[in-house]
Design an enzyme around this catalytic site. Structure first.
Site: not given
Lengths: 272, 67, 272, 67, 272, 272, 67, 67
Positions: E112, E173, E199-200, E221
């Protein structure tokens, strides 16, 4: 800066500069006008006057023996500066060459740099755009790049010496306004050069919001040229940009989840 | 054969850029005009002296409403 | 009407009426001003001048021997009309009585009718509001009800004879702007009386959007009075309302998913 | 005992509304003033004639910044 | 494609592929999991099981003599594949070197790819990212680049041979979800490789929306690891991804400005 | 409660009740299904099974000699409870009478109360709705009113004894989702009875968001019945409701303006 | 003349609701059926005894897919 | 002086990478470990043979929760 989710909340009150300054040129108007799409040169001329704009874009195309020169005459009469663009260029090479030809044709080293990466959306090609910007800055141009709303790319363009950055709100001519106000406010924080909203403006409130988010100016083309009444829309945009510029400087109230009485209860009568 | 603004032309090798402009009804004072030959700018100052080669591709450009 | 998801798309071009007319009274300004929350009467006076407003709201409270009359003097000097409100009333009965006292006190039969249903949000109580409106209309008042953004209630208030409807964008003083633009556009379609956005305006773009959605006027109180620079914000709101009013009349371009070139490719040079 | 604007007062039964206004330093020409007694409006024209009953609740209101 | 303003409207009904296929590897789960931020390895282990994820990211950091190996043991027991990331790299050079070290450490040529351009937002650096991707593809890696939401950059990454693209919804995050759904749908149209929202994501509905917009998978995550109850949130995300994947394939109803009765009036009684 | 602008931020972590309880009846499913608009009774039957719903709405219409009874048979076989609605009623009187006839016909005192105020939007008529609710509650009905998204009206309906409130997200069958999430979260705070999102659901993410905002259940009709693949959409909605319910209970991460690294820099290698 | 579900019918005054249901092919055990006459509910228990007056407006309703 | 994971170390020039790993308590079978010296990867196969030069900068990395 407040850890805010609401871009406008970051619109800290700042003294409203009387003039917009790009590469040392001061302008009273914070509205840039595109000349494409107007029904006639007469309407263009009226719209320029109504908009109060001092800087308008023109393109470079093959000479058309039928209609020559009059556009420049109209702009000269209007007393506005010409900002050549590189519309239609898909590579750094073509954009750089077009900028140099524009410098020859219009005796200006200013250029609105466009390097297109996609035919459907006319979105810019980030790596090619940065490459072209670096080359033109080295060549002494005053570069105003049309960019996407990526704060990192905007900062890299500013670091490369661009005189301003022109992020999009949404695709050219789409009229979809500002799809990601949050990114615009991040761009405002990321660069010290003027931020000019370019592309996507559909109506007056888009321009007002852009200024509230911290843009120094707004560029409008199709929104005015293709409106049902272009001259009236030019007046609307002029007022909209002024409204947003004043509002940011005036320091808006914060957003609150609950109400705050505008009429206090103190002294309320008791009729029971 | 010399290509002028994307079309075959009767411009002959050895002619100057200035001559080509005359073909298009433009004189050297023409405002808002720029010329590229084979992908390179030909400055206004060189319009007289610049001679077109065989198979030259000439672009004569001017202002158009846009952007 | 187009089956549109985008309220503004319904902003069909309409001739921009030069004046706003409510119950036969014509006004040049389309900005109503609340007088609460200003740091001083001096600032209020300046803000009124900057806003260009011709109609401002006042409340009715127990006489305070210390500060009497001067507010009315300020408004008289400013040459604006007084619009009494019924702020703080939670029942139709209290609101009706307050309106009648206001008629006595200010020699006007106009009233901004507020019947509050919740302390946290100061949202109106629909059934009580309609009841009070019906009673006051019967009693000869010119009723401007502060209502929620329910198109059905707005139509029922208009049918009951209200001279205008004043839907909220979001709670009073919240500064959250227009939470549901779609409902505002439905209200515009649902009634023939003037629609005045009341409550929720936080900054200039909120006012511009409201006008683009078809509102005939905008009421601003906290947004101006509690801004860091109330006078500057008053100027911003004046320009914002004008911008939105002009833009709606100018007939905005449609929204499109894809781009529409503002510079045609025709005549594009080929440098290959 | 007569309640004036939510507070006990030394206004005596039988006094007129006009007299109450004088207590508050207001004369009959006072602009922007309205009076309610026991939840009913007392029109300006009745300020002289209207006599306050035992336990009357009087509200004397005027303009305040708001809304 | 319909000229639509509403990204989801373009979610044409497509057969819901039973499995996600990246670089020839088939996975039943469409949820990728980040391993950072969990309160403990025990909770991580439970969350992996609850999420149903088959591919999880790990970082490469200096050996810590105190806590060695156990992470890989946990992942091995969970039976998931490891996807090394290049988190923390700011240049193509560092990212490429980190990818090569990861290949040594984890015996996988999957990576990644992250090349960060800004410390506050952790947004990617477009030109550096493209450069690193090209180099790693040439070196035989299966490259999954973390990119911004620029459709042109996404297409260039795909053209460069990346096995998938991982556009952001909003900063890592931040929990702000998908700031520009329109761009995500354009990315879906622009590339043929899998699109994985990265992300987000803040909560389940963000993941559902991503899938409805046409994403093939979602990476989560912080949304899971830092939730008050990570294991429960892992279950929520699993259901959310499935819901969005099914909904896109089921072919949603169009958006309409007005109502469409779900109960016909035909046969309505007349009680007058 | 946090002074938040973002409704979901108020989704404080609450224990996810295993069952939904309305008027003492416990249900495992939090998805209510409308029976209108399905292409056939067979598809309806499959969709009910796929949705897991335990409570479905039916209307009352003039007997059609051609197609009698089979709908009730299908519902009986599916083992679901019948919730009669008063669709098509425009006055409290008609709605009350329809509810009483439904009680006769279906031997249930439950009713989904609809009192329509506008033909184009099918929005409820607030005062008539409240009047009908009060009358039916007095008559012993278990009343589930279809209401607008006004928190004050919702509280008055709950205070009147309604067993739940069913606010709309947007007009019936419009598929526009939740136009004002903020109001839904205010309704959640305003009442103690179950809140069931009714009307406007277009796709799975709408249902997930509704649950995250604090709704106890979601009602879907057209979104499932008129989808290209109703049975698949029924599965999607089932998963979507579960996802949102779990996510709210799991306690989402806060929204932040800036990034929060999911991979710490501690131990980052230095390759310079 | 008696109106049945919005249409003129050959139902004669004096007939019972039960009889009307038979006209419609419904017996008294018919599930999911309700009857209103002149805007009032006629409970199932009264179907036999309730006699229709001149000009009665009868609504016979049953379940339909909806909502 | 050799720098190990950013800190000065007592590793002596001429030692092998394998030896360094032992300093860290890692044997050659250690799973999930990778080594870079002076910005270049040292493959596992070369851990024995690779000798560290004066002023070598050694990075010994392994898996950490992330991303």
């Amino acid at each position: 800066m407040p850890d805010s989710l609401s871009p406008q909340l970051d619109a800290a009150s700042t003294p409203a500069a009387e003039t917009l300054s790009i590469a040392g040129r001061a302008m009273r108007s914070r509205l840039l006008l595109g000349t494409g799409g107007f029904p006639s040169l007469e309407v263009l001329s009226e719209a320029i006057a109504a908009s109060g704009s001092e800087l308008v874009t023109v393109a470079l195309r093959r000479v058309d023996p039928r209609a020559r020169g009059s556009l420049l005459d109209v702009l000269a009469e209007a007393g506005v500066e010409v900002l050549p663009n590189t519309a239609g260029c898909h590579t750094a090479r073509d954009a750089v060459l077009t900028a140099r030809l524009a410098r020859e044709a219009f005796a200006t080293d200013w250029v609105k740099l466009e390097v297109i990466g996609d035919e459907d959306t006319l979105l810019p090609d980030a790596p090619e755009l940065l490459r072209a910007a670096e080359e033109l800055v080295d060549d002494g141009f005053v570069v105003l790049p049309y960019t996407n709303d990526d704060p990192v790319l905007a900062r890299r363009l500013a670091d490369a010496g661009c005189a301003a950055v022109m992020p999009l709100g949404s695709p050219i001519g789409s009229g979809m306004g500002i799809r990601n106000p949050y990114n615009l406010s991040l761009i405002r924080d990321a660069v010290d050069v003027p931020v000019i909203l370019d592309a996507g403006v559909g109506t007056a409130s888009d321009a007002t919001l852009a200024m509230e988010l911290g843009c120094d100016a707004v560029m409008a083309a199709s929104a005015i040229a293709r409106a049902e009444d272009p001259v009236r829309m030019a007046r609307a945009m002029r007022a909209a940009v002024e409204a947003g510029h004043l509002a940011r400087a005036a320091g808006r109230i914060p957003r609150r989840r609950y109400a705050t009485a505008s009429t206090p209860d103190a002294g309320l009568a008791d009729f029971t | 054969m010399i290509v002028l603004n994307g079309q075959s032309s009767d411009v002959r090798p050895g002619e100057s850029v200035a001559a080509v402009l005359l073909h298009l009804g433009l004189d050297e004072e023409a405002r808002g005009v720029a010329v590229a030959v084979d992908g390179e700018v030909v400055p206004r100052a060189a319009w007289d002296s610049f001679r077109l080669a065989e198979d030259a591709r000439v672009e004569v450009l001017s202002a158009m409403q846009g952007g």
